[in-house]
Design a protein around this motif. Sequence first.
Motif, mmCIF file in Angstrom:
data_model
loop_
_atom_site.group_PDB
_atom_site.id
_atom_site.type_symbol
_atom_site.label_atom_id
_atom_site.label_comp_id
_atom_site.label_asym_id
_atom_site.label_seq_id
_atom_site.Cartn_x
_atom_site.Cartn_y
_atom_site.Cartn_z
ATOM 1 N N ALA A 186 -2.792 6.989 -2.872
ATOM 2 C CA ALA A 186 -2.235 6.086 -1.862
ATOM 3 C C ALA A 186 -1.723 6.856 -0.650
ATOM 4 O O ALA A 186 -1.922 6.430 0.502
ATOM 5 C CB ALA A 186 -1.099 5.267 -2.473
ATOM 6 N N GLN A 227 -3.060 6.757 3.236
ATOM 7 C CA GLN A 227 -2.170 6.390 4.328
ATOM 8 C C GLN A 227 -2.095 7.473 5.397
ATOM 9 O O GLN A 227 -1.881 7.171 6.578
ATOM 10 C CB GLN A 227 -0.768 6.099 3.778
ATOM 11 N N ASP A 285 2.745 -2.705 2.604
ATOM 12 C CA ASP A 285 3.256 -1.996 1.435
ATOM 13 C C ASP A 285 4.754 -2.238 1.259
ATOM 14 O O ASP A 285 5.246 -2.353 0.127
ATOM 15 C CB ASP A 285 3.006 -0.492 1.575
ATOM 16 N N ALA A 338 3.841 3.502 1.195
ATOM 17 C CA ALA A 338 2.641 3.597 0.362
ATOM 18 C C ALA A 338 2.937 4.325 -0.938
ATOM 19 O O ALA A 338 2.460 3.931 -2.014
ATOM 20 C CB ALA A 338 1.535 4.307 1.138
ATOM 21 N N ARG A 360 5.019 2.036 -3.280
ATOM 22 C CA ARG A 360 4.222 0.955 -3.869
ATOM 23 C C ARG A 360 3.360 1.473 -5.013
ATOM 24 O O ARG A 360 3.333 0.897 -6.113
ATOM 25 C CB ARG A 360 3.344 0.305 -2.803
#
Length: 460
Positions: free
Chosen positions: A103, A107, A120, A337, A340
């Motif tokens: 992730a 990002q 997010d 990000a 999450r």
Amino acid sequence: MSNRTTDVTPLDRDRLARLHEREREAFRAARPRSAALAERARAHMPGGVPMSWMVKWPGDFPVFVESAEGAHFTCVDGIDHVDLCLGDTGAMMGHSPAATVEAVTRQLSRGITTMLPTDDAIAVSQGLAERFGLPYWQFTLTATDANRHALRYARLLTGRSKVVVHNWCYHGSVDETFATLDDHGETIDRPSTIGPPVPVSETTRVVEFNDLEALERALAHGDVAAVLVEPALTNIGIVLPDPGYNEGVRELATRYGALLVNDETHTVCAGPSGYTGAHGLQPDLLVIGKSIGGGIPCGTFGFTADIADRIARSVELEDIDVGGVGGTLAGNGLSSAAMRATLEHVMTPAAFEHMVPLADAWADGVQAAVDRVGAGWNVTRLGARAEYTFVPRPPRTGQEAHESDDFELQQYLHLYALNRGILLTPFHNMALMSPATTAADVAAHTTMFDDCVSELFAGR
């Protein structure tokens, strides 16, 4: 049930000193590249470290890390280590968990920070609300900042100035929390405090953990805005609450009009919803950081709908950016990000089902070795975390835990472990399990620790 001996074997300080010097020599001999880097580092970093706490590691210089993955890291001298420190909770979910790395990598190419929200952040706030039972959340870069913001809001909403904390608590570098009690029970600056802005007695009252009568006396003045607590002390050794203690704190805070702030930065090791969720606690605000970003800097604080409404009615839009709450990097895309991915895919109930039994196995191994040599120490457990202290019974207060410490002994035990490829947290005798920790990792510590105390208490 432990078969603990009734007599306690005395510690031979001369023997400890000799063994410690042997371990220091072995450390230096095994790590020439770390030694060379430490020497270079001293040219432009005080103590040769990028952050002052790093000088507290055992040995004559820090171990420099080449790479870290899961529950292990390799130093620049090529030595593999079982990591039971895990960044003192920052890497509680393991070094570079795959879902978080994926992730974050995605990002990075989409923008690191814009001072604008991403979806997010919505997912993270919803997930935190479901875990902890508080509907509203705001983001920071550290739990320290989250605690600072929570205290500012508490003062705003109550019109009061004081904060109550526990003796020998840990809440990051929040000024109000660097306080302790003197011999007369008065609040004073902690001896280690660097450059306090004002005498801490002007901002803070300190009470002992597990002492509801002391808490009520502190609240009865009518000037306390917030009671800031760890639901179990963690940084002075693990000190667990008596049955009903946290519920008593909640009742007293409500009765005397103070807001209750639970700091779960360390106690999140109790489970996926922290100590608060595991025990059904009901704080007004909750702070967490470190672990929920999988190693990417982040922090957050949640609060009730009533507090959200009161804040909205108390802060003008024109002044919302200059009130001392927030930061230009807070809630950035990269941190969002990371949070999450970590919350959804790494910090799961299944992860704790793996981690907690390993912490129990670690604690069992330590206690068995301690009992066999008659050292008279004890082990306390808190979810995926366990810790030993140098007294026969678990301390009930921060002061008792503080008085049980033995820095010379602690440094030796940590260095002995480090020389055998096992890293413990330098500030205390704590081991933390991650989803990547294995039974073999724990068994390696059990064998090492048994050898260590056998030699230290030779003849038992």
